[in-house]
Design a protein around this motif. Structure first.
Motif, PDB file in Angstrom:
ATOM      1  N   MET A  53       6.975   6.904  -3.206  1.00 20.10           N
ATOM      2  CA  MET A  53       7.338   7.002  -4.732  1.00 20.10           C
ATOM      3  C   MET A  53       7.767   8.620  -4.271  1.00 20.10           C
ATOM      4  SD  MET A  53       9.390   4.510  -5.751  1.00 20.10           S
ATOM      5  CE  MET A  53       9.870   5.083  -7.481  1.00 20.10           C
ATOM      6  N   GLU A  54       6.350   9.208  -4.432  1.00 22.54           N
ATOM      7  CA  GLU A  54       6.306   9.709  -4.505  1.00 22.54           C
ATOM      8  C   GLU A  54       6.940  10.928  -3.744  1.00 22.54           C
ATOM      9  OE1 GLU A  54       1.694  11.436  -3.698  1.00 22.54           O
ATOM     10  OE2 GLU A  54       1.126   9.919  -4.645  1.00 22.54           O
ATOM     11  N   THR A  62      12.381   1.240  -4.948  1.00 25.03           N
ATOM     12  CA  THR A  62      12.586   2.831  -3.855  1.00 25.03           C
ATOM     13  C   THR A  62      13.954   3.062  -3.959  1.00 25.03           C
ATOM     14  OG1 THR A  62      12.345   1.734  -1.750  1.00 25.03           O
ATOM     15  CG2 THR A  62       9.973   2.799  -2.431  1.00 25.03           C
ATOM     16  N   ASP A 122       1.109  -1.694   0.481  1.00 29.06           N
ATOM     17  CA  ASP A 122       0.226   0.243   0.132  1.00 29.06           C
ATOM     18  C   ASP A 122       0.952   1.549  -0.189  1.00 29.06           C
ATOM     19  OD1 ASP A 122      -1.920  -1.834   0.100  1.00 29.06           O
ATOM     20  OD2 ASP A 122      -2.721  -1.169   2.069  1.00 29.06           O
ATOM     21  N   ARG A 130       3.840   1.775  -1.248  1.00 19.58           N
ATOM     22  CA  ARG A 130       4.885   1.964  -2.626  1.00 19.58           C
ATOM     23  C   ARG A 130       4.456   3.453  -3.691  1.00 19.58           C
ATOM     24  NH1 ARG A 130       4.529  -3.739  -5.100  1.00 19.58           N
ATOM     25  NH2 ARG A 130       5.751  -4.867  -2.964  1.00 19.58           N
ATOM     26  N   SER A 131       3.406   3.452  -3.601  1.00 21.12           N
ATOM     27  CA  SER A 131       3.020   5.067  -4.303  1.00 21.12           C
ATOM     28  C   SER A 131       3.565   6.384  -3.674  1.00 21.12           C
ATOM     29  CB  SER A 131       1.649   5.490  -4.219  1.00 21.12           C
ATOM     30  OG  SER A 131       0.728   5.143  -3.314  1.00 21.12           O
ATOM     31  N   GLU A 132       2.869   6.329  -2.458  1.00 21.71           N
ATOM     32  CA  GLU A 132       3.218   7.597  -1.267  1.00 21.71           C
ATOM     33  C   GLU A 132       5.329   7.387  -0.760  1.00 21.71           C
ATOM     34  OE1 GLU A 132       0.974   8.748   1.629  1.00 21.71           O
ATOM     35  OE2 GLU A 132       2.922   9.729   2.610  1.00 21.71           O
ATOM     36  N   THR A 169       9.478  -3.589  -2.455  1.00 21.66           N
ATOM     37  CA  THR A 169       8.958  -2.277  -2.199  1.00 21.66           C
ATOM     38  C   THR A 169      10.495  -1.825  -2.781  1.00 21.66           C
ATOM     39  OG1 THR A 169       7.295  -2.845  -1.361  1.00 21.66           O
ATOM     40  CG2 THR A 169       8.256  -0.555  -0.710  1.00 21.66           C
TER      41      THR A 169
END
Ligand code: IPE
Ligand code: IPE
Ligand code: MG
Length: 249
Positions: free
Chosen positions: A102-103, A132, A96, A98-100, A128
């Motif tokens: 990366m952002e 990252t 969950d 991952r996107s945060e 992950t």
């Protein structure tokens, strides 16, 4: 820490005096749940929300390294139900977030006996970490199946192997050599160690690395630990007189 409400703002922090590395013993999920007549697993779920809050806060204020004690070598001795629930939560977090991550340019790293984790968790962890790996703003180190003593044994074995193979001589072994053979090789030692839920103990966390960490223990249970209280602790940290054994001129 006092439990009185405060309204700390990150703007009150001195950027010159920020800890490079914050380490946290996230304790009290079970007690938090018990107080609410919930089961321990629900406490861990709520605790995962606090993890998100604290990671965001660290990134926002410019902490380079955050290490979270998520699962100890001793925690394997808990009930099968609790261990399985913790592994499931960990896997969910790894997917969950991952996107945060990366952002926000956050690199994920893990320390501990990763080989003991269930295969499905290890797979998500590796994905992950790979995803990252190039992120440069901050590193989140998860201590998973981590124990300070096991880490020291591992380090001694690694150095002993090199001695046997003739790669180094015993007189070459220094504090630096030891540090380089720990999971935390290359990471600055924690400047600040926080433990939630009031217990005045280290519970086998980063035994070598915390030699000169400033320690803060708060009675707040981990699921109730907030951005505000974290900022309060950082402010108090900035007021500590870190002497490192020396006498001020
Ligand atoms: C910390 O909360 C989370 C882990 C150790 C995995 P606990 O589960 O230890 O909660 P308490 O100490 O029983 O309240
Ligand atoms: C320390 O908490 C380990 C983690 C936070 C992962 P514990 O709850 O396991 O420690 P003790 O049993 O109170 O020493
Ligand atoms: Mg505990």
């Amino acid at each position: 820490m006092s439990s009185s409400p405060s309204f700390s703002d990150s703007a009150e922090l001195d950027p010159q005096l920020l800890p490079a590395h914050v380490a946290i013993i996230m304790d009290g999920n079970g007690r938090w749940a018990k107080k609410r007549l919930l089961n321990r697993i629900q406490g861990h779920e709520k605790g995962a929300e606090t993890v998100r809050t604290i990671v965001r806060t660290c990134r926002e204020i410019g902490i380079s390294h955050l290490t979270l004690y998520a699962f100890s070598t001793e925690n394997w001795q808990r009930s099968r139900v609790e261990v399985e629930a913790l592994m499931l939560l960990l896997k969910r977090f790894l997917v969950d977030e991952r996107s945060e991550l990366m952002e926000n340019q956050i690199r994920l790293d893990a320390i501990g006996q990763i080989e003991r984790l269930p295969e499905d968790v290890r797979k998500q962890l590796q994905s992950t970490m790979q995803l990252t790996a190039e992120n440069r703003e901050m590193t989140l180190h998860l201590a998973l199946s981590y124990g300070g003593r096991a880490e020291i044994v591992r380090m001694v074995r690694a150095i002993a192997d090199k001695l046997t193979a003739g790669g180094i001589r015993d007189e070459d072994i220094s504090e630096e050599t030891v540090s380089r053979h720990l999971y935390t090789a290359g990471i600055p030692d924690p400047d600040l160690l926080i433990r939630t839920s009031g217990e005045m103990r280290i519970s086998n966390f980063l035994l070598w690395q915390i030699a000169y960490a400033e320690i803060f223990v708060t009675d707040t249970l981990w699921p109730d630990f907030s951005r505000e209280e974290f900022l309060d602790i950082l402010q108090a940290f900035q007021k500590r007189d870190r002497r490192f054994g020396k006498v001020k001129e």
